[in-house]
Design a protein around this motif. Sequence first.
Motif: not given
Length: 87
Positions: A63-87
Amino acid sequence: MASHFEDARYYMGRAVEHAKAGIKEEVEPLEDRVRELTGTEKEPEPGRLEKLQGDLKELEQRAEGEAREAVENARERVTAYREQRED
């Protein structure tokens, strides 16, 4: 006639169980003596509590591993969304 075979099969099973228990009882002291001479000990069988604790630990780690993956995935999505809005 069939009931005779069923009865015979039942009593053969019981005889095998008793023979197995008798052999185990006779060989146990010899096994203990051999283990004492060779310096090896019997590994205790894990009890029910130990098995459950092991299972819970494994689930916790998974569960800890899956939670870390989910957090990492969410961070990547947020970063991608922010980069997309800046363009």
